[in-house]
Design an enzyme around this catalytic site. Sequence first.
Site, mmCIF file in Angstrom:
data_model
loop_
_atom_site.group_PDB
_atom_site.id
_atom_site.type_symbol
_atom_site.label_atom_id
_atom_site.label_comp_id
_atom_site.label_asym_id
_atom_site.label_seq_id
_atom_site.Cartn_x
_atom_site.Cartn_y
_atom_site.Cartn_z
ATOM 1 N N LYS A 1 16.323 63.944 3.780
ATOM 2 C CA LYS A 1 15.034 63.307 4.079
ATOM 3 C C LYS A 1 14.809 63.313 5.589
ATOM 4 C CE LYS A 1 12.649 58.892 3.060
ATOM 5 N NZ LYS A 1 12.799 57.558 2.428
ATOM 6 N N SER B 1 12.860 53.202 -2.429
ATOM 7 C CA SER B 1 12.460 54.580 -2.108
ATOM 8 C C SER B 1 13.411 55.683 -2.552
ATOM 9 C CB SER B 1 12.207 54.718 -0.618
ATOM 10 O OG SER B 1 10.931 54.213 -0.324
ATOM 11 N N SER C 1 9.341 56.340 -1.091
ATOM 12 C CA SER C 1 8.986 57.249 -0.033
ATOM 13 C C SER C 1 9.802 58.547 -0.008
ATOM 14 C CB SER C 1 9.149 56.558 1.318
ATOM 15 O OG SER C 1 10.495 56.200 1.550
#
Length: 511
Positions: free
Chosen positions: A85, A184, A160
């Site tokens: 990420k 997330s 997210s």
Amino acid sequence: MTNAMLAFHPDLTASQALALLTRGELSAVELTQSYLERIAEHDATVGAFLHVAAEAALATAADIDSRRRAGQSVGQLAGLPVAVKDVLCDSRTRTTCASRMLENFQPPYDSTVVAKLRAADAVLIGRTNMDEFAMGGSTENSAFQITRNPWNLQCIPGGSSGGAAACVAAGMAPLSIGTDTGGSIRQPAGLCGVVGLKPTYGRVSRFGLVAFASSLDQVGPLAHNTSDAALLLETIAGHDPQDATSLDTPVPPYTHTIDQPLTGLRLGIVREHFAEGLHPEVEAAVRGALEVYRSLGATIKEISLPHSKYAVATYYVIAPSEASSNLARYDGVHYGHRADESSLLAELATERKQLAAAGDQEGLDNQDTGLVRMYRRSRAEGFGPEVKRRIMLGAYALSAGYYDAYYLKALKVRRLIRQDFDAAFAEVDLIAGPVTAQPAWGLGEMAGDPLSMYLVDLYTVSANLAGIPGLSLPCGFTQDGLPIGLQLQAPALGEETLLRGARMYEQATSS
Ligand code: GLN
């Protein structure tokens, strides 16, 4: 675009690929190449990656192959591609947090998680899309692109860590790293039909993780199945003196114990979780999973988390408060985008002329100096609307007049939420329930409605407030073919139990 579906069932899990790599039956270059091909074929549609490190990945893979062939020792993940990420610092690539603010930020050092992945000889294949600064639940808040759900390209992948979940679901990486401040990892894993684990607060180092809400943030794995998640967790977990909140507790050998079923498992289901608003197909899938556990000898006990109804409100005071403080560093001087100075000066001069012409002396006296104007414009240009909303909410909750009424009160409720879990875990080993009340929704459907987006986090934020680990694993599909996630939660440092418990279900249901 059609309702095409790109979800992918791998021929090989990460653990199986690793066995072939170790035996020399598959090379790291071949494996990496096959994922790069899949990315080249599908990521223009899915949009999971912000950056694909094709060349660097192939070079790493080639190096691992030659070391392996030379009989040298290699790391635990040697040759396995891992996507990261875009919120964890990596000195070899930009770290943007999907924000214009950090569009050109090149970290001077590696986060501990990236360093551990490198030390384990993982092949870092690319950087995944996310909601800006990890604020959001659909990945629509990225400043750069949307990500589509591989099971239905008209749907959001969750967030997210939407890119992290979608790249695994679409077979573009066998493993990925996400972060979870209020769900997330678990929420996008649930909506994309993969496994995602949020570790205990402090289990994985946050050194070099761009901070959102420091008392809640954790880094964790996403994978196709629980064994692969265990493998990745084992690699990234552990004490780190560079993170003051890191726990100095040995990392259990998750991959060795995961196949041991839990005997006499006591599973708690939360009364408050099966209330109004739970989508009937999600409820049916979760209840079906509970039946599987029952058939495996588990006892199911109803428990109560009486303060869970305040979890979303508590989280949305604490997380924005911490965010407003953490994000103060992005001012165009310490870090981040800086508004163009010549245009700032021109703007200042024009404004001064207008004020003078209007005879507005007070306006002239109060006109921003160049510096304040530069801060304001830099932040106005660098941050997207959701990040600004969080900063405003947080600054308000922390302001002198409201601190006690909001922030302090939220801290007190947080303690009550934690105590609810302590009481529950005195009676049960794991808590099971839904990850979200509904399956993935349509792109754009909720984007203009922050309150509805916040309410999606109902079942996930409590684990972060309490600091306990939580895992999401696939437990079925809606009639429309969207994945449904089952959430399991364990007491602090209960990752081993969590993984063993999840594995039992996975084994009983995989054909
Ligand atoms: N949806 C939550 C939020 O927007 C969770 C974010 C996260 O875990 N990073 O705050």
